[in-house]
Design a protein around this motif. Structure first.
Motif, PDB file in Angstrom:
ATOM      1  N   ASN A   3       9.110  -4.661  -4.301  1.00  0.00           N
ATOM      2  CA  ASN A   3       8.073  -5.676  -4.180  1.00  0.00           C
ATOM      3  C   ASN A   3       7.722  -6.330  -5.504  1.00  0.00           C
ATOM      4  OD1 ASN A   3       6.988  -5.445  -1.206  1.00  0.00           O
ATOM      5  ND2 ASN A   3       7.282  -3.338  -1.919  1.00  0.00           N
ATOM      6  N   ASP A   4       8.425  -5.953  -6.562  1.00  0.00           N
ATOM      7  CA  ASP A   4       8.245  -6.544  -7.890  1.00  0.00           C
ATOM      8  C   ASP A   4       6.779  -6.481  -8.321  1.00  0.00           C
ATOM      9  OD1 ASP A   4       9.053  -7.757 -10.254  1.00  0.00           O
ATOM     10  OD2 ASP A   4       8.769  -9.782  -9.485  1.00  0.00           O
ATOM     11  N   VAL A   5       6.184  -5.301  -8.191  1.00  0.00           N
ATOM     12  CA  VAL A   5       4.809  -5.071  -8.640  1.00  0.00           C
ATOM     13  C   VAL A   5       4.811  -3.882  -9.598  1.00  0.00           C
ATOM     14  CG1 VAL A   5       3.738  -6.029  -6.579  1.00  0.00           C
ATOM     15  CG2 VAL A   5       4.332  -3.595  -6.629  1.00  0.00           C
ATOM     16  N   THR A   6       3.738  -3.752 -10.354  1.00  0.00           N
ATOM     17  CA  THR A   6       3.656  -2.675 -11.333  1.00  0.00           C
ATOM     18  C   THR A   6       2.703  -1.564 -10.906  1.00  0.00           C
ATOM     19  OG1 THR A   6       1.931  -3.858 -12.550  1.00  0.00           O
ATOM     20  CG2 THR A   6       4.220  -4.230 -13.229  1.00  0.00           C
ATOM     21  N   ALA A   7       2.045  -1.737  -9.761  1.00  0.00           N
ATOM     22  CA  ALA A   7       1.125  -0.712  -9.272  1.00  0.00           C
ATOM     23  C   ALA A   7       0.830  -0.968  -7.802  1.00  0.00           C
ATOM     24  CB  ALA A   7      -0.171  -0.703 -10.071  1.00  0.00           C
ATOM     25  N   VAL A   8       0.434   0.083  -7.097  1.00  0.00           N
ATOM     26  CA  VAL A   8       0.032  -0.051  -5.690  1.00  0.00           C
ATOM     27  C   VAL A   8      -1.213   0.797  -5.449  1.00  0.00           C
ATOM     28  CG1 VAL A   8       2.318  -0.550  -4.761  1.00  0.00           C
ATOM     29  CG2 VAL A   8       1.594   1.819  -5.018  1.00  0.00           C
ATOM     30  N   PRO A   9      -2.155   0.281  -4.654  1.00  0.00           N
ATOM     31  CA  PRO A   9      -3.301   1.108  -4.277  1.00  0.00           C
ATOM     32  C   PRO A   9      -2.873   2.163  -3.257  1.00  0.00           C
ATOM     33  CG  PRO A   9      -3.424  -1.024  -3.203  1.00  0.00           C
ATOM     34  CD  PRO A   9      -2.264  -1.090  -4.147  1.00  0.00           C
ATOM     35  N   VAL A  10      -3.521   3.296  -3.324  1.00  0.00           N
ATOM     36  CA  VAL A  10      -3.289   4.381  -2.364  1.00  0.00           C
ATOM     37  C   VAL A  10      -4.492   4.399  -1.431  1.00  0.00           C
ATOM     38  CG1 VAL A  10      -2.865   6.843  -2.067  1.00  0.00           C
ATOM     39  CG2 VAL A  10      -2.028   5.677  -4.123  1.00  0.00           C
ATOM     40  N   ARG A  34      10.364   3.079  -5.218  1.00  0.00           N
ATOM     41  CA  ARG A  34      11.025   2.057  -4.403  1.00  0.00           C
ATOM     42  C   ARG A  34      10.047   0.928  -4.053  1.00  0.00           C
ATOM     43  NH1 ARG A  34      12.641   5.270  -0.860  1.00  0.00           N
ATOM     44  NH2 ARG A  34      14.627   5.734  -1.879  1.00  0.00           N
ATOM     45  N   LEU A  35       8.801   1.263  -3.750  1.00  0.00           N
ATOM     46  CA  LEU A  35       7.798   0.248  -3.426  1.00  0.00           C
ATOM     47  C   LEU A  35       7.574  -0.707  -4.601  1.00  0.00           C
ATOM     48  CD1 LEU A  35       5.014   2.250  -1.519  1.00  0.00           C
ATOM     49  CD2 LEU A  35       6.440   0.420  -0.595  1.00  0.00           C
ATOM     50  N   ARG A  61       0.816  -1.201   0.000  1.00  0.00           N
ATOM     51  CA  ARG A  61       0.000   0.000   0.000  1.00  0.00           C
ATOM     52  C   ARG A  61       0.853   1.256   0.000  1.00  0.00           C
ATOM     53  NH1 ARG A  61      -2.452  -4.001   2.945  1.00  0.00           N
ATOM     54  NH2 ARG A  61      -4.719  -3.947   3.270  1.00  0.00           N
ATOM     55  N   ALA A  62       0.266   2.331  -0.470  1.00  0.00           N
ATOM     56  CA  ALA A  62       0.871   3.655  -0.340  1.00  0.00           C
ATOM     57  C   ALA A  62      -0.150   4.563   0.327  1.00  0.00           C
ATOM     58  CB  ALA A  62       1.271   4.199  -1.703  1.00  0.00           C
ATOM     59  N   THR A  65       2.687   9.681   0.360  1.00  0.00           N
ATOM     60  CA  THR A  65       3.917   8.946   0.059  1.00  0.00           C
ATOM     61  C   THR A  65       4.702   9.668  -1.035  1.00  0.00           C
ATOM     62  OG1 THR A  65       2.879   6.835   0.628  1.00  0.00           O
ATOM     63  CG2 THR A  65       4.881   6.744  -0.725  1.00  0.00           C
ATOM     64  N   PRO A  66       5.996   9.973  -0.808  1.00  0.00           N
ATOM     65  CA  PRO A  66       6.791  10.713  -1.798  1.00  0.00           C
ATOM     66  C   PRO A  66       7.015   9.915  -3.087  1.00  0.00           C
ATOM     67  CG  PRO A  66       7.820  10.779   0.377  1.00  0.00           C
ATOM     68  CD  PRO A  66       6.742   9.743   0.443  1.00  0.00           C
ATOM     69  N   PHE A  67       7.280  10.615  -4.160  1.00  0.00           N
ATOM     70  CA  PHE A  67       7.458  10.013  -5.481  1.00  0.00           C
ATOM     71  C   PHE A  67       8.530   8.925  -5.459  1.00  0.00           C
ATOM     72  CE2 PHE A  67       9.138   9.561  -9.707  1.00  0.00           C
ATOM     73  CZ  PHE A  67       8.043   9.698 -10.537  1.00  0.00           C
ATOM     74  N   LYS A  68       9.699   9.231  -4.905  1.00  0.00           N
ATOM     75  CA  LYS A  68      10.789   8.251  -4.901  1.00  0.00           C
ATOM     76  C   LYS A  68      10.443   7.018  -4.077  1.00  0.00           C
ATOM     77  CE  LYS A  68      14.893  10.877  -6.120  1.00  0.00           C
ATOM     78  NZ  LYS A  68      16.318  11.117  -5.809  1.00  0.00           N
ATOM     79  N   GLU A  69       9.676   7.190  -3.018  1.00  0.00           N
ATOM     80  CA  GLU A  69       9.250   6.041  -2.219  1.00  0.00           C
ATOM     81  C   GLU A  69       8.297   5.166  -3.020  1.00  0.00           C
ATOM     82  OE1 GLU A  69       8.848   3.312   0.810  1.00  0.00           O
ATOM     83  OE2 GLU A  69      10.361   4.879   0.486  1.00  0.00           O
TER      84      GLU A  69
END
Length: 224
Positions: free
Chosen positions: A33-40, A28-29, A16-17, A21-25
């Motif tokens: 974590n070898d993913v292409t997207a994260v929910p905010v 890094r996420l 999750r973000a 959450t900053p752009f660089k973080e």
């Protein structure tokens, strides 16, 4: 006939973000974590948007090419704002398009197609994040064993749903391709059997070599 549900296919361990959450973080996420997207998610763990690689890549695409080989893309105002964003809430795609855990593969796939998204956060009745389901997760139904597909067709569908004698209609399955053979009571039943078989999870195609005892598609004779 039982369609697999989103709950059966989704990933429960979701990275999750937060909106701040900053752009660089965010980069890094995705990388760690070898993913292409994260929910905010907000403070109640409710998805408010999704940050994907495509969202983050806008920042690179908006920069000047020092070699002058490619022109700077012309962006709409909202695209420009996302390209200049530095936090998740500024670069994410919003609102988040979400699914429910009890939905079938068909329902989730149609929602992805309608909104042109590659993944869906899965939420409960209070809109709290439970998991995430991707296109790849939905495609896993096509990894079902041929024997499992055949058993579902011959048992659940042909015998229990349609009441057909298994000696009258048989199903062969190879690499998800179904071949039906035998005889049904009426001609109108042939497309019904085909359509129901296509709806079985994991079926790639259906070929029906079926005959019928009665042709009930002809116009009934009129009285004199």
């Amino acid at each position: 006939m039982h369609h697999r549900t989103v709950e059966e296919l989704m990933s429960r361990d979701v990275v999750r973000a937060r909106p701040d959450t900053p752009f660089k973080e965010l980069v890094r996420l995705l990388e760690e974590n070898d993913v292409t997207a994260v929910p905010v998610v907000d403070e109640l763990d409710r998805p408010v948007g999704v940050v994907s690689e495509a969202d983050l890549l806008r920042k690179s695409a908006d920069q000047t090419d020092p070699m002058g080989r490619t022109p700077i893309p012309r962006l709409e105002a909202w695209e420009r704002a996302k390209a200049e964003g530095s936090r998740a809430e500024e670069v994410m795609s919003a609102p988040a398009v979400c699914a429910r855990p009890e939905w079938t593969v068909v329902e989730a796939a149609r929602l992805m197609e309608t909104h042109n998204v590659k993944r869906l956060p899965v939420v409960d009745e209070a809109d709290r994040l439970l998991g995430i389901v991707s296109r790849g997760d939905l495609l896993r139904i096509f990894l079902r064993r041929d024997e499992a597909i055949r058993e579902e067709i011959t048992g659940d569908l042909l015998r229990r749903t349609l009441g057909l004698d298994p000696r009258d209609v048989t199903a062969e399955v190879r690499d998800g391709r179904v071949t039906l053979s035998g005889t049904v009571a009426s001609r109108r039943l042939v497309p019904v059997v085909e359509q129901l078989c296509r709806g079985v999870d994991g079926v790639v195609s259906v070929s029906a070599n079926l005959t019928y005892r009665t042709d009930d598609t002809r116009d009934a004779p009129t009285g004199s």
